[in-house]
Design a protein around this motif. Sequence first.
Motif, PDB file in Angstrom:
ATOM      1  N   ASN A 111       0.858  -1.447   0.012  1.00 46.96           N
ATOM      2  CA  ASN A 111      -0.115   0.022   0.049  1.00 46.96           C
ATOM      3  C   ASN A 111       1.000   1.119   0.007  1.00 46.96           C
ATOM      4  O   ASN A 111       0.269   2.283  -0.512  1.00 46.96           O
ATOM      5  CB  ASN A 111      -1.063  -0.022   1.142  1.00 46.96           C
ATOM      6  CG  ASN A 111      -2.302   0.952   0.887  1.00 46.96           C
ATOM      7  OD1 ASN A 111      -2.797   0.801  -0.216  1.00 46.96           O
ATOM      8  ND2 ASN A 111      -2.728   1.622   1.771  1.00 46.96           N
ATOM      9  N   PRO A 142      -7.571   3.180  -0.090  1.00 44.75           N
ATOM     10  CA  PRO A 142      -8.114   3.250   1.186  1.00 44.75           C
ATOM     11  C   PRO A 142      -8.750   2.316   1.972  1.00 44.75           C
ATOM     12  O   PRO A 142      -9.294   2.518   3.001  1.00 44.75           O
ATOM     13  CB  PRO A 142      -9.130   4.862   0.825  1.00 44.75           C
ATOM     14  CG  PRO A 142      -9.632   4.139  -0.612  1.00 44.75           C
ATOM     15  CD  PRO A 142      -8.048   3.684  -1.474  1.00 44.75           C
ATOM     16  N   ALA A 143      -8.567   1.166   1.344  1.00 48.22           N
ATOM     17  CA  ALA A 143      -9.385  -0.142   1.892  1.00 48.22           C
ATOM     18  C   ALA A 143      -8.214  -1.080   1.804  1.00 48.22           C
ATOM     19  O   ALA A 143      -7.634  -1.399   0.609  1.00 48.22           O
ATOM     20  CB  ALA A 143     -10.601  -0.346   1.283  1.00 48.22           C
ATOM     21  N   CYS A 156     -10.799  -6.420   7.265  1.00 51.48           N
ATOM     22  CA  CYS A 156     -10.874  -5.310   6.575  1.00 51.48           C
ATOM     23  C   CYS A 156     -10.794  -3.905   7.270  1.00 51.48           C
ATOM     24  O   CYS A 156     -11.421  -3.911   8.289  1.00 51.48           O
ATOM     25  CB  CYS A 156     -12.292  -5.051   5.669  1.00 51.48           C
ATOM     26  SG  CYS A 156     -12.388  -3.932   4.431  1.00 51.48           S
ATOM     27  N   CYS A 157      -9.796  -3.214   6.784  1.00 55.56           N
ATOM     28  CA  CYS A 157      -9.744  -1.836   7.552  1.00 55.56           C
ATOM     29  C   CYS A 157      -9.843  -0.873   6.398  1.00 55.56           C
ATOM     30  O   CYS A 157      -9.631  -0.945   5.166  1.00 55.56           O
ATOM     31  CB  CYS A 157      -8.353  -1.602   8.505  1.00 55.56           C
ATOM     32  SG  CYS A 157      -7.099  -2.024   7.548  1.00 55.56           S
ATOM     33  N   VAL A 158     -10.180   0.371   6.759  1.00 55.25           N
ATOM     34  CA  VAL A 158     -10.215   1.560   5.904  1.00 55.25           C
ATOM     35  C   VAL A 158      -9.677   2.652   6.542  1.00 55.25           C
ATOM     36  O   VAL A 158      -9.584   3.064   7.752  1.00 55.25           O
ATOM     37  CB  VAL A 158     -11.908   1.789   5.479  1.00 55.25           C
ATOM     38  CG1 VAL A 158     -12.566   0.673   4.973  1.00 55.25           C
ATOM     39  CG2 VAL A 158     -12.609   2.321   6.825  1.00 55.25           C
ATOM     40  N   ARG A 159      -9.252   3.718   5.639  1.00 58.14           N
ATOM     41  CA  ARG A 159      -8.505   4.936   6.188  1.00 58.14           C
ATOM     42  C   ARG A 159      -9.658   5.788   6.815  1.00 58.14           C
ATOM     43  O   ARG A 159     -10.772   5.639   6.339  1.00 58.14           O
ATOM     44  CB  ARG A 159      -7.881   5.484   4.957  1.00 58.14           C
ATOM     45  CG  ARG A 159      -7.128   6.701   5.527  1.00 58.14           C
ATOM     46  CD  ARG A 159      -6.252   7.264   4.147  1.00 58.14           C
ATOM     47  NE  ARG A 159      -5.342   6.402   3.708  1.00 58.14           N
ATOM     48  CZ  ARG A 159      -5.148   6.093   2.470  1.00 58.14           C
ATOM     49  NH1 ARG A 159      -6.226   6.560   1.467  1.00 58.14           N
ATOM     50  NH2 ARG A 159      -4.035   5.439   1.916  1.00 58.14           N
ATOM     51  N   ASP A 160      -9.135   6.418   7.866  1.00 58.37           N
ATOM     52  CA  ASP A 160     -10.063   7.096   8.897  1.00 58.37           C
ATOM     53  C   ASP A 160      -9.276   8.146   9.130  1.00 58.37           C
ATOM     54  O   ASP A 160      -8.520   8.056  10.226  1.00 58.37           O
ATOM     55  CB  ASP A 160     -10.541   5.983   9.894  1.00 58.37           C
ATOM     56  CG  ASP A 160     -11.627   6.964  10.801  1.00 58.37           C
ATOM     57  OD1 ASP A 160     -12.105   7.940  10.114  1.00 58.37           O
ATOM     58  OD2 ASP A 160     -11.840   6.340  11.762  1.00 58.37           O
ATOM     59  N   TRP A 204      -6.193   4.138  10.580  1.00 59.03           N
ATOM     60  CA  TRP A 204      -7.083   3.072   9.971  1.00 59.03           C
ATOM     61  C   TRP A 204      -7.970   2.577  11.146  1.00 59.03           C
ATOM     62  O   TRP A 204      -7.774   2.645  12.078  1.00 59.03           O
ATOM     63  CB  TRP A 204      -6.216   2.060   9.475  1.00 59.03           C
ATOM     64  CG  TRP A 204      -5.137   2.312   8.333  1.00 59.03           C
ATOM     65  CD1 TRP A 204      -3.959   2.933   8.544  1.00 59.03           C
ATOM     66  CD2 TRP A 204      -5.581   2.174   6.999  1.00 59.03           C
ATOM     67  NE1 TRP A 204      -3.600   3.154   7.242  1.00 59.03           N
ATOM     68  CE2 TRP A 204      -4.363   2.707   6.143  1.00 59.03           C
ATOM     69  CE3 TRP A 204      -6.598   1.824   6.287  1.00 59.03           C
ATOM     70  CZ2 TRP A 204      -4.123   3.001   5.054  1.00 59.03           C
ATOM     71  CZ3 TRP A 204      -6.389   1.747   4.885  1.00 59.03           C
ATOM     72  CH2 TRP A 204      -5.437   2.351   4.388  1.00 59.03           C
ATOM     73  N   ARG A 205      -9.174   2.130  10.305  1.00 54.96           N
ATOM     74  CA  ARG A 205     -10.389   1.665  11.342  1.00 54.96           C
ATOM     75  C   ARG A 205     -10.765   0.144  10.754  1.00 54.96           C
ATOM     76  O   ARG A 205     -10.992   0.299   9.589  1.00 54.96           O
ATOM     77  CB  ARG A 205     -11.527   2.638  11.453  1.00 54.96           C
ATOM     78  CG  ARG A 205     -12.666   2.022  12.067  1.00 54.96           C
ATOM     79  CD  ARG A 205     -13.727   3.551  12.108  1.00 54.96           C
ATOM     80  NE  ARG A 205     -13.818   3.907  10.669  1.00 54.96           N
ATOM     81  CZ  ARG A 205     -14.983   3.558   9.828  1.00 54.96           C
ATOM     82  NH1 ARG A 205     -15.544   2.577  10.074  1.00 54.96           N
ATOM     83  NH2 ARG A 205     -14.758   4.115   8.876  1.00 54.96           N
TER      84      ARG A 205
END
Length: 153
Positions: A112, A118-119, A130-134, A138-139
Amino acid sequence: MSGADAGGAPGRGGLRTRDDGGRRLVHDPVRRRWVALTPEERVRQELLLDLVALGYPVGLLAVEKGLAYRGLSWRADVVAYGRDGRARLLAECKAPGVAIGQKTFDQLARYNAVLDAPALVVDNGAARYCCVRDGAGWRFVDALPAFGEGESR
């Protein structure tokens, strides 16, 4: 997957499989060819099915995408792109029974650093993270994002 005929009809779960000289093959809709159905490949193909069900166009998916990072060549298992050509989701697949630990997340972070998706997804068939940019961090989330979710970045 059982239930597929020699002509490559969909088996249980939607995977198209066939036997070829004692080898089990699966049709990869992204690479548009038959590949050996290894345990890791099964995980990858099942993830692809889930992504397509969430609206990801097959034409915007890449499998075993070559990347260069710090002078080394790597291959990301699955990359999903947005219509703008940017990576939207990056996934690393492991065979069932292969533990998902910090090394796997570090591998995904290296990839990455090049793609800036972003995921992020790690999947071994038994567990999917699964994590997403927050913001700047990351969350972890409970489900894969649908195609187009979070497109404005």
